[in-house]
Design a protein around this motif. Structure first.
Motif, PDB file in Angstrom:
ATOM      1  N   ASN A  15       0.941  -1.343  -0.270  1.00 18.79           N
ATOM      2  CA  ASN A  15      -0.111   0.122   0.023  1.00 18.79           C
ATOM      3  C   ASN A  15       1.277   1.533  -0.247  1.00 18.79           C
ATOM      4  O   ASN A  15       1.490   1.338   1.235  1.00 18.79           O
ATOM      5  N   GLY A  16       0.418   2.723  -0.743  1.00 16.46           N
ATOM      6  CA  GLY A  16       1.123   3.346  -0.713  1.00 16.46           C
ATOM      7  C   GLY A  16       2.192   3.336  -1.750  1.00 16.46           C
ATOM      8  O   GLY A  16       2.855   4.790  -2.100  1.00 16.46           O
ATOM      9  N   PHE A  17       2.736   2.939  -3.045  1.00 16.74           N
ATOM     10  CA  PHE A  17       2.804   2.844  -3.803  1.00 16.74           C
ATOM     11  C   PHE A  17       2.320   3.958  -4.456  1.00 16.74           C
ATOM     12  O   PHE A  17       1.472   3.943  -4.931  1.00 16.74           O
ATOM     13  N   PRO A  78       8.721  -0.342  -6.920  1.00 13.13           N
ATOM     14  CA  PRO A  78       7.976   1.058  -7.660  1.00 13.13           C
ATOM     15  C   PRO A  78       8.784   2.256  -6.862  1.00 13.13           C
ATOM     16  O   PRO A  78       8.686   1.146  -4.987  1.00 13.13           O
ATOM     17  N   GLY A  79       8.850   3.349  -6.362  1.00  9.85           N
ATOM     18  CA  GLY A  79       8.574   4.406  -5.695  1.00  9.85           C
ATOM     19  C   GLY A  79       7.364   4.721  -4.569  1.00  9.85           C
ATOM     20  O   GLY A  79       6.534   3.675  -4.673  1.00  9.85           O
ATOM     21  N   PRO A  84       8.551   1.554  -0.298  1.00  9.91           N
ATOM     22  CA  PRO A  84       9.498   1.581   0.237  1.00  9.91           C
ATOM     23  C   PRO A  84       9.417   1.634   1.518  1.00  9.91           C
ATOM     24  O   PRO A  84      10.510   0.836   1.757  1.00  9.91           O
ATOM     25  N   ASP A  85       9.230   2.560   2.009  1.00  7.37           N
ATOM     26  CA  ASP A  85       8.865   3.011   3.860  1.00  7.37           C
ATOM     27  C   ASP A  85       8.807   1.486   4.271  1.00  7.37           C
ATOM     28  O   ASP A  85       9.126   1.734   5.931  1.00  7.37           O
ATOM     29  N   LEU A  86       7.851   1.640   3.818  1.00  2.76           N
ATOM     30  CA  LEU A  86       7.027   0.404   4.644  1.00  2.76           C
ATOM     31  C   LEU A  86       7.650  -1.226   4.428  1.00  2.76           C
ATOM     32  O   LEU A  86       7.856  -1.731   5.733  1.00  2.76           O
ATOM     33  N   TRP A 115      15.643   3.879  -1.588  1.00  2.00           N
ATOM     34  CA  TRP A 115      15.756   3.268  -0.203  1.00  2.00           C
ATOM     35  C   TRP A 115      16.145   1.815   0.338  1.00  2.00           C
ATOM     36  O   TRP A 115      16.097   1.176   0.647  1.00  2.00           O
ATOM     37  N   LEU A 116      14.804   0.824  -0.201  1.00  4.48           N
ATOM     38  CA  LEU A 116      15.291  -0.415  -0.644  1.00  4.48           C
ATOM     39  C   LEU A 116      16.470  -1.238  -1.080  1.00  4.48           C
ATOM     40  O   LEU A 116      17.174  -1.716   0.525  1.00  4.48           O
TER      41      LEU A 116
END
Length: 186
Positions: A15-17, A78-79, A84-86, A115-116
Motif C-alpha cells: 500500500n502506498g506505491f 516502485p517508489g 518503500p518505507d513500509l 531506499w530498498l
C-alpha cells in the motif's frame, strides 16, 4: 522495447506505491510479452498513491511468502514515499531483493525505491539515481548518485521520477535481454 516473451518479472509493492510507478512498468512489460506478477506482503489488493491522494487498487498476484528469485528474471521496485518505507523494514522483502542481486538478475528501482536498495546493501559503489530528496541517503550508503533520468550499472536500473518511466521500462527490458550481469567491484 525489446521482446520479453518467456521472461518473468516480479513487481514488489505494498500500500502506498506511487500509482504510475507500478502501473506503467506493469503494463509496458506485459505489452512486451513478459509475465509480470504483482507481489506483496498479503493477498488481495494494494492501494496506490496518485500524486496527492490515494489512488486505485491493484490486484496482488502472489504473496511474498509464495515467491522466490528463482521464479523470475527481474524485480521492479516502485517508489512513492509510503511503499518503500513500509517494505524496507520487512526482512523477507529485503531478502528477496538481495536474492535477485546475488543471482545476477535485473533489479530496477524508481523514485524513493532506492531506499530498498540501501537496506538490501546493494548501492555501495554503484551508480544510482533516485528522487532528489533521498540523494543524501544514497550517497551516505556509498552509492555514486547521478542526476540523470535513468542510470544503469551492471543490471541495476534506477530512475529518478515518474516522468522518466518510458526510458526506465526500456532499460529494464534491455537489461533483461542481456541476461545475467557480472557484479565486479566498482
Amino acid at each position: 522495447m525489446q521482446n520479453l516473451a518467456n521472461k518473468s518479472i516480479a513487481i514488489l509493492a505494498t500500500n502506498g506505491f506511487e500509482q504510475s510507478e507500478l502501473e506503467v512498468p506493469l503494463n509496458k512489460l506485459r505489452e512486451a510479452g513478459a509475465k509480470v506478477d504483482v507481489v506483496s506482503l498479503e493477498a488481495g489488493e494494494i492501494k496506490g498513491w496518485d500524486k496527492k491522494d490515494w489512488g486505485r487498487s491493484v490486484k496482488v498476484d502472489k504473496t511474498l511468502d509464495a515467491v522466490s528469485a528463482d521464479d523470475y528474471d527481474a524485480i521492479v521496485l516502485p517508489g512513492g514515499q509510503i511503499n518503500p518505507d513500509l517494505l524496507r523494514v520487512e526482512q523477507k522483502a529485503l531478502d528477496l531483493i538481495k536474492a535477485f542481486w546475488t543471482q545476477k538478475k535485473v533489479v530496477a528501482a524508481v523514485c524513493h525505491a532506492p531506499w530498498l536498495l540501501i537496506e538490501a546493501g546493494i548501492v555501495k559503489d554503484r551508480k544510482v539515481t533516485s528522487y532528489n530528496s533521498i540523494k543524501t541517503d544514497v550517497i551516505n550508503a556509498g552509492g555514486k548518485w547521478e542526476d540523470s533520468p535513468v542510470v544503469v550499472d551492471q543490471g541495476l536500473v534506477t530512475s529518478r521520477n515518474p516522468g522518466d518511466l518510458d526510458a526506465f521500462c526500456d532499460k529494464i527490458a534491455e537489461e533483461i535481454s542481456e541476461g545475467r550481469h557480472d557484479r565486479r567491484a566498482a
